[in-house]
Design a protein around this motif. Structure first.
Motif, PDB file in Angstrom:
ATOM      1  N   ASP A 216      89.964  55.323  78.329  1.00 44.19           N
ATOM      2  CA  ASP A 216      88.658  54.681  78.512  1.00 44.19           C
ATOM      3  C   ASP A 216      87.541  55.719  78.663  1.00 44.19           C
ATOM      4  OD1 ASP A 216      89.878  52.232  78.325  1.00 44.19           O
ATOM      5  OD2 ASP A 216      89.836  51.814  80.488  1.00 44.19           O
ATOM      6  N   TRP A 217      87.826  56.813  79.341  1.00 45.58           N
ATOM      7  CA  TRP A 217      86.812  57.852  79.530  1.00 45.58           C
ATOM      8  C   TRP A 217      86.498  58.560  78.202  1.00 45.58           C
ATOM      9  CZ3 TRP A 217      87.569  63.404  79.731  1.00 45.58           C
ATOM     10  CH2 TRP A 217      86.428  64.090  80.124  1.00 45.58           C
TER      11      TRP A 217
ATOM     12  N   THR B 161      86.748  57.359  75.247  1.00 46.71           N
ATOM     13  CA  THR B 161      86.035  56.466  74.323  1.00 46.71           C
ATOM     14  C   THR B 161      84.660  56.082  74.845  1.00 46.71           C
ATOM     15  OG1 THR B 161      87.115  54.525  75.292  1.00 46.71           O
ATOM     16  CG2 THR B 161      88.150  55.513  73.334  1.00 46.71           C
TER      17      THR B 161
ATOM     18  N   LYS C  85      83.888  54.381  77.649  1.00 45.57           N
ATOM     19  CA  LYS C  85      83.813  53.116  78.380  1.00 45.57           C
ATOM     20  C   LYS C  85      83.547  53.322  79.862  1.00 45.57           C
ATOM     21  CE  LYS C  85      86.958  50.661  75.301  1.00 45.57           C
ATOM     22  NZ  LYS C  85      88.254  49.985  75.198  1.00 45.57           N
TER      23      LYS C  85
END
Length: 116
Positions: free
Chosen positions: A55-56, A58, A60
């Motif tokens: 997530d980091w 990408t 997000k």
């Protein structure tokens, strides 16, 4: 009528043996009930760390949140790993004690045979 009751009783015993088998297997391996739960929690934390990293990367999750969450997950994972290692040491210690007791019994039996 009696044959049907015997068959029903036999089926019940077999079903109970099948259902209770995992409990017997855990005891035979020397694992307490805490070990599988600790292992599951540890694997869950590792999965959360992988998801957080993804997530980091990408975008997000902002950097500040990423670093704080990563620190928390690493601390939780380290605590779980320590608990798992302590559990392993307890199991290993028990196995060593059992091995020494077996050696003592074997020596006693050998001495008895010589004395006879």
């Amino acid at each position: 009528m009696i044959a049907a009751l015997l068959v029903l009783f036999g089926v019940t015993v077999l079903v109970l043996a099948y259902v209770l088998r995992p409990l017997r297997e855990d005891r035979s391996r020397g694992e307490g009930p805490a070990r599988p739960a600790l292992q599951a929690q540890y694997e869950r934390v590792l999965g959360m760390l992988r998801d957080l990293e993804t997530d980091w990367r990408t975008g997000k999750i902002p950097d500040e949140d990423y670093h704080e969450l990563r620190r928390r997950y690493l601390e939780e994972g380290a605590a779980l790993l320590r608990a798992l290692q302590e559990e392993n040491e307890a199991i290993d210690g028990k196995a060593r004690v059992e091995a020494v007791e077996a050696a003592v019994q074997a020596r006693r039996a050998q001495l008895r045979r010589k004395g006879s």
